[in-house]
Scaffold this motif. Structure first.
Motif, mmCIF file in Angstrom:
data_model
loop_
_atom_site.group_PDB
_atom_site.id
_atom_site.type_symbol
_atom_site.label_atom_id
_atom_site.label_comp_id
_atom_site.label_asym_id
_atom_site.label_seq_id
_atom_site.Cartn_x
_atom_site.Cartn_y
_atom_site.Cartn_z
ATOM 1 N N ARG A 49 55.942 3.065 19.632
ATOM 2 C CA ARG A 49 55.834 2.789 21.074
ATOM 3 C C ARG A 49 54.461 2.220 21.387
ATOM 4 O O ARG A 49 53.518 2.423 20.632
ATOM 5 C CB ARG A 49 56.040 4.080 21.869
ATOM 6 N N THR A 50 54.342 1.570 22.515
ATOM 7 C CA THR A 50 53.022 1.170 23.012
ATOM 8 C C THR A 50 52.538 2.293 23.925
ATOM 9 O O THR A 50 52.475 2.158 25.146
ATOM 10 C CB THR A 50 53.080 -0.186 23.757
ATOM 11 N N GLU A 51 52.246 3.417 23.283
ATOM 12 C CA GLU A 51 51.903 4.650 23.987
ATOM 13 C C GLU A 51 50.918 5.429 23.146
ATOM 14 O O GLU A 51 50.944 5.367 21.913
ATOM 15 C CB GLU A 51 53.177 5.461 24.218
ATOM 16 N N ASN A 52 50.024 6.167 23.803
ATOM 17 C CA ASN A 52 49.082 7.003 23.075
ATOM 18 C C ASN A 52 48.762 8.253 23.878
ATOM 19 O O ASN A 52 49.016 8.325 25.079
ATOM 20 C CB ASN A 52 47.802 6.214 22.737
ATOM 21 N N TRP A 53 48.224 9.216 23.165
ATOM 22 C CA TRP A 53 47.664 10.424 23.757
ATOM 23 C C TRP A 53 46.192 10.456 23.377
ATOM 24 O O TRP A 53 45.840 10.136 22.246
ATOM 25 C CB TRP A 53 48.348 11.686 23.220
ATOM 26 N N GLY A 54 45.346 10.828 24.319
ATOM 27 C CA GLY A 54 43.929 10.894 24.023
ATOM 28 C C GLY A 54 43.289 12.126 24.626
ATOM 29 O O GLY A 54 43.742 12.646 25.654
ATOM 30 N N LEU A 55 42.251 12.593 23.955
ATOM 31 C CA LEU A 55 41.410 13.651 24.490
ATOM 32 C C LEU A 55 40.178 12.971 25.073
ATOM 33 O O LEU A 55 39.456 12.268 24.358
ATOM 34 C CB LEU A 55 41.012 14.647 23.394
ATOM 35 N N TRP A 56 39.996 13.123 26.370
ATOM 36 C CA TRP A 56 38.916 12.466 27.087
ATOM 37 C C TRP A 56 37.994 13.506 27.702
ATOM 38 O O TRP A 56 38.431 14.606 28.037
ATOM 39 C CB TRP A 56 39.483 11.602 28.225
ATOM 40 N N ARG A 57 36.724 13.141 27.890
ATOM 41 C CA ARG A 57 35.759 14.000 28.573
ATOM 42 C C ARG A 57 35.145 13.226 29.730
ATOM 43 O O ARG A 57 34.808 12.054 29.597
ATOM 44 C CB ARG A 57 34.646 14.441 27.627
ATOM 45 N N ALA A 58 35.004 13.910 30.849
ATOM 46 C CA ALA A 58 34.353 13.355 32.039
ATOM 47 C C ALA A 58 33.830 14.517 32.863
ATOM 48 O O ALA A 58 34.274 15.657 32.706
ATOM 49 C CB ALA A 58 35.345 12.523 32.845
ATOM 50 N N ALA A 59 32.910 14.222 33.745
ATOM 51 C CA ALA A 59 32.330 15.277 34.578
ATOM 52 C C ALA A 59 33.375 15.915 35.483
ATOM 53 O O ALA A 59 33.332 17.120 35.737
ATOM 54 C CB ALA A 59 31.185 14.713 35.418
ATOM 55 N N ASP A 60 34.329 15.104 35.954
ATOM 56 C CA ASP A 60 35.361 15.594 36.864
ATOM 57 C C ASP A 60 36.495 14.574 36.903
ATOM 58 O O ASP A 60 36.384 13.496 36.311
ATOM 59 C CB ASP A 60 34.779 15.854 38.262
ATOM 60 N N PRO A 61 37.601 14.896 37.591
ATOM 61 C CA PRO A 61 38.727 13.958 37.641
ATOM 62 C C PRO A 61 38.372 12.598 38.247
ATOM 63 O O PRO A 61 38.913 11.566 37.841
ATOM 64 C CB PRO A 61 39.772 14.691 38.490
ATOM 65 N N THR A 62 37.467 12.584 39.194
ATOM 66 C CA THR A 62 37.078 11.310 39.806
ATOM 67 C C THR A 62 36.390 10.405 38.792
ATOM 68 O O THR A 62 36.681 9.199 38.720
ATOM 69 C CB THR A 62 36.167 11.556 41.028
ATOM 70 N N GLU A 63 35.502 10.973 37.988
ATOM 71 C CA GLU A 63 34.846 10.167 36.954
ATOM 72 C C GLU A 63 35.872 9.671 35.937
ATOM 73 O O GLU A 63 35.821 8.508 35.512
ATOM 74 C CB GLU A 63 33.744 10.941 36.250
ATOM 75 N N LEU A 64 36.808 10.515 35.550
ATOM 76 C CA LEU A 64 37.837 10.089 34.603
ATOM 77 C C LEU A 64 38.636 8.925 35.180
ATOM 78 O O LEU A 64 38.898 7.942 34.493
ATOM 79 C CB LEU A 64 38.768 11.241 34.236
ATOM 80 N N HIS A 65 39.021 9.032 36.441
ATOM 81 C CA HIS A 65 39.765 7.941 37.076
ATOM 82 C C HIS A 65 38.955 6.645 37.062
ATOM 83 O O HIS A 65 39.493 5.570 36.763
ATOM 84 C CB HIS A 65 40.137 8.301 38.510
ATOM 85 N N THR A 66 37.677 6.744 37.365
ATOM 86 C CA THR A 66 36.810 5.565 37.357
ATOM 87 C C THR A 66 36.774 4.928 35.975
ATOM 88 O O THR A 66 36.873 3.700 35.840
ATOM 89 C CB THR A 66 35.387 5.939 37.818
#
Length: 95
Positions: A49-66
């Protein structure tokens, strides 16, 4: 904060192959930068598939969205985000 992120990419059937190649190349370059900065911790492909799972780090959900919404492939992405919290029986990071 850590986030488990599922990304599904849907390329348009009529997309110019040169544009797709350029966007894909820029996406790989940006992913390398995000890995170096510690925002992209791990990435797993979903076979077939053209799909992935990733483990991400950010200060908060807003930073992750950015971060995610600035990815080159953003216009063709369907994203699901799961916030992660510490668990009392977590054995810690794999060595």
């Amino acid at each position: 904060m850590e986030f488990l992120v599922n990304i599904r990419i849907t390329w348009p059937d009529a997309m110019d192959p040169g544009l797709k190649a350029a966007v894909s190349e820029e996406e790989r370059r940006r992913a390398a930068e995000l890995a170096a900065s510690g925002n992209l911790v791990r990435m797993w492909r979903v076979p077939g598939r053209t799909e992935n799972w990733g483990l991400w780090r950010a200060a908060d959900p807003t930073e992750l969205h950015t971060i995610i919404s600035a990815l080159p492939v953003w216009p063709w992405m369907d994203v699901t985000v799961h916030s992660l919290a510490d668990h009392p029986v977590d054995p810690g990071p794999a060595v």
